[in-house]
Write a protein that holds these residues in place. Structure first.
Motif, mmCIF file in Angstrom:
data_model
loop_
_atom_site.group_PDB
_atom_site.id
_atom_site.type_symbol
_atom_site.label_atom_id
_atom_site.label_comp_id
_atom_site.label_asym_id
_atom_site.label_seq_id
_atom_site.Cartn_x
_atom_site.Cartn_y
_atom_site.Cartn_z
ATOM 1 N N CYS A 53 44.967 46.476 43.595
ATOM 2 C CA CYS A 53 45.465 47.451 43.172
ATOM 3 C C CYS A 53 45.640 47.731 41.750
ATOM 4 O O CYS A 53 45.982 48.795 41.074
ATOM 5 N N VAL A 54 45.692 46.840 40.648
ATOM 6 C CA VAL A 54 45.461 46.898 39.279
ATOM 7 C C VAL A 54 43.989 46.748 39.002
ATOM 8 O O VAL A 54 44.015 47.082 37.638
ATOM 9 N N ASP A 55 43.225 46.648 39.735
ATOM 10 C CA ASP A 55 41.688 46.877 39.310
ATOM 11 C C ASP A 55 41.676 48.037 38.725
ATOM 12 O O ASP A 55 41.938 49.066 39.372
ATOM 13 N N LYS A 56 40.772 48.200 37.618
ATOM 14 C CA LYS A 56 40.659 49.259 37.014
ATOM 15 C C LYS A 56 39.805 50.534 37.807
ATOM 16 O O LYS A 56 40.135 51.756 37.589
ATOM 17 N N ARG A 57 38.841 50.156 38.490
ATOM 18 C CA ARG A 57 38.182 50.834 39.380
ATOM 19 C C ARG A 57 39.026 51.621 40.664
ATOM 20 O O ARG A 57 38.900 52.700 40.646
ATOM 21 N N VAL A 58 39.830 50.705 40.918
ATOM 22 C CA VAL A 58 40.748 51.381 42.023
ATOM 23 C C VAL A 58 41.727 52.341 41.462
ATOM 24 O O VAL A 58 42.051 53.447 41.940
ATOM 25 N N VAL A 59 42.310 51.865 40.474
ATOM 26 C CA VAL A 59 43.381 52.937 39.567
ATOM 27 C C VAL A 59 42.545 54.171 39.275
ATOM 28 O O VAL A 59 43.235 55.192 39.347
ATOM 29 N N GLU A 60 41.484 54.117 38.763
ATOM 30 C CA GLU A 60 40.884 55.202 38.175
ATOM 31 C C GLU A 60 40.236 56.261 39.491
ATOM 32 O O GLU A 60 40.415 57.334 39.468
ATOM 33 N N MET A 61 39.880 55.604 40.647
ATOM 34 C CA MET A 61 39.749 56.263 41.801
ATOM 35 C C MET A 61 41.070 56.996 42.494
ATOM 36 O O MET A 61 40.963 58.242 42.616
ATOM 37 N N LEU A 62 41.925 56.132 42.612
ATOM 38 C CA LEU A 62 43.255 56.549 43.321
ATOM 39 C C LEU A 62 44.458 56.986 42.398
ATOM 40 O O LEU A 62 45.313 57.651 43.011
ATOM 41 N N GLY A 63 44.328 56.859 41.127
ATOM 42 C CA GLY A 63 45.503 57.139 40.382
ATOM 43 C C GLY A 63 46.362 56.051 40.386
ATOM 44 O O GLY A 63 46.460 55.237 41.229
ATOM 45 N N ALA A 64 47.262 55.920 39.350
ATOM 46 C CA ALA A 64 48.147 54.912 39.212
ATOM 47 C C ALA A 64 49.174 55.075 40.646
ATOM 48 O O ALA A 64 49.413 54.160 41.243
ATOM 49 N N ALA A 65 49.602 56.086 40.920
ATOM 50 C CA ALA A 65 50.547 56.494 41.881
ATOM 51 C C ALA A 65 49.838 56.151 43.394
ATOM 52 O O ALA A 65 50.491 55.469 44.086
ATOM 53 N N GLY A 66 48.642 56.609 43.457
ATOM 54 C CA GLY A 66 47.951 56.229 44.607
ATOM 55 C C GLY A 66 47.542 54.599 44.897
ATOM 56 O O GLY A 66 47.808 54.111 45.965
#
Length: 79
Positions: A53-66
């Motif tokens: 959940c802190v992986d930048k690809r995950v954060v970029e795709m889902l947003g920080a809240a997602g």
């Protein structure tokens, strides 16, 4: 649900968003940091969830809240 079963659920969810190739890369990156034992225990699972959940690809795709919401949902899989 066991940690291994829950990790399978996470993998399926990530594959729906990122496809198999990128999901594999994300999972390998998280595994390297979490360094789980061959038999995954709860603490290793929780660390894997955190790293995914802190992986930048995950954060970029889902947003920080997602990403935070996914983290909360995935942690509840063991309850």
């Amino acid at each position: 649900m066991t940690p291994s079963e829950a990790m399978g659920e996470i993998k399926r969810e990530l594959e729906n968003v990122f496809g198999k190739g990128l999901t594999g890369i994300i999972m390998i990156s998280a595994r390297k940091i979490a360094n789980p034992s061959p038999i995954m225990k709860k603490e290793h699972y929780l660390e894997m969830v955190q790293q995914i959940c802190v992986d930048k690809r995950v954060v970029e795709m889902l947003g920080a809240a997602g990403a935070k919401q996914k983290s909360n949902n995935w942690k509840k899989l063991l309850d």
